[in-house]
Design an enzyme around this catalytic site. Structure first.
Site: not given
Ligand code: F6P
Length: 360
Positions: A118, A142
């Site tokens: 992204g 991921d």
């Molecule tokens: O993309 C990395 C990640 O850790 C995902 O595995 C998870 O769904 C998301 O980011 C969590 O994001 P945040 O830090 O905004 O809670």
């Protein structure tokens, strides 16, 4: 040696272990080898749209102790698409031109963007618009960035999830319980699959392989019949309910968050099989802490290779890891392909070969 350059580096999207190893490698190669200047941009594109621009000079002394540090010394953000940036009055504003202007204010010749698919897509769009010489480095726990076999942060996350399973194993056995570990990974099941095999899970549920509850309960029963009254299961956050719904919620900033499938499954399994179940949601522990040796190696290799691409003026490229070496690909090609778990992946076959229940 080529002409003198001033380059920028930013880290974007969710943090992960190994980002500081990248920053350190970039500084060593750019300053130590090429005698260039490196500017570290704070909080990703937010630093470039701020006035004054938020950035700091990075010299070798500054990165001396960063190899083993978690997080990112530059800060990051995974909110606010700059093309529709949420403003204080509630409106959305396209701030891409401010970012481009910020880049030029710093007098940069090139920019290294460390991000997931992204972030890299957004950075590339800005780079195309502002004629910015961009190099991409893939990072994400991921591990879903196209083409590269590995992204920075993934290995550390797998190590942490594996250790969690190791610890849960003993308490599961002591209490004759089904222990469910919910892990991150967004739409991809790489963390669950890798940690599940490494941590000896009996059940691995990933978004790419739809499960049936009766198959999961059959595995628990099978173990009971073998005199093993406990079971360990690992489930990716984007696994759906039996009705096909994603367990998600909206936070107070309007952001969509995944989470809750562990608890959902625990209830379903307890109701259907009668087994006592407990849930651990690993959450951001997977992103934090000391980077594994592999993430340090990958970060170092990617950082050096990214600077070398700038030295040879090959832009709009991303460094990747393929067949045990760094390979260079166009950014567009990498972000154009999402890397989910392939149901024919060798690790899926390994899991099946070990008798692990994948729910199908
Ligand atoms: O993309 C990395 C990640 O850790 C995902 O595995 C998870 O769904 C998301 O980011 C969590 O994001 P945040 O830090 O905004 O809670």
């Amino acid at each position: 040696m080529g002409e003198h350059k001033r380059i920028g580096i930013l880290t974007s999207g969710g943090d992960c272990a190994g980002l500081n190893a990248v920053i350190r490698a970039v500084v060593h190669r750019a300053v130590g080898t090429y005698d260039w200047e490196v500017m570290g941009i704070c909080r990703s594109t937010v630093g470039l749209m701020s006035r004054p621009v938020q950035a700091l000079y990075l010299d070798i002394d500054r990165v001396d102790t960063t190899l083993t540090m978690g997080g990112t010394i530059l800060g990051t953000t995974n909110k606010g698409n700059p093309f529709a940036f949420p403003m204080a009055d509630g409106s959305l504003s396209d701030r891409s031109d401010e970012i481009i202007e910020g880049y030029h204010q710093l007098g940069l010749d090139a920019l290294i963007g460390v991000g997931g698919d992204g972030s890299l897509a957004i950075l590339r769009r800005i780079a195309q618009q502002g004629k910015i010489n961009l190099i991409g480095i893939p990072k994400t726990i991921d591990n879903d960035v196209g083409i590269t076999e590995r992204s920075i942060g993934f290995d550390t996350a797998v190590n942490i999830a594996t250790e969690a399973l190791d610890r849960l194993h003993f308490t599961a056995a002591s209490h004759s319980r089904v222990m469910i570990l919910e892990v991150m990974g967004r739409d991809a099941g790489h963390i669950a699959l890798n940690a599940g095999i490494a941590g000896g899970a009996d059940i691995i549920l990933i978004p790419e392989i739809p499960y049936r509850l009766d198959n999961v309960c059959r595995k628990i029963k099978e173990r009971q019949d073998q005199g093993k009254n406990f079971c360990s299961a690992i489930v990716s956050e984007a696994v759906c309910t039996t009705e096909g719904e994603l367990m998600k919620y909206q936070d107070r900033f309007g952001e969509c968050r995944l989470g809750g499938i562990g608890n959902y499954l625990a209830e379903e399994i307890a109701t259907t099989s009668g087994a006592e179940t407990r849930v651990t949601v690993l959450g951001h522990v997977q992103r934090g802490g000391i980077p594994s040796p592999l993430d340090r190696l990958l970060g170092s290799a990617f950082g050096v290779a990214a600077v070398d691409l700038i030295a040879s003026e090959q832009y709009d490229r991303m460094v990747t890891w393929q067949n045990r070496e760094v390979a260079i690909v166009p950014i567009a090609e990498a972000i154009g392909q999402y890397r989910a778990v392939d149901p024919n992946d060798t690790l899926v076959k390994t899991a099946r070969g070990l008798g692990i229940c994948l729910g199908d």
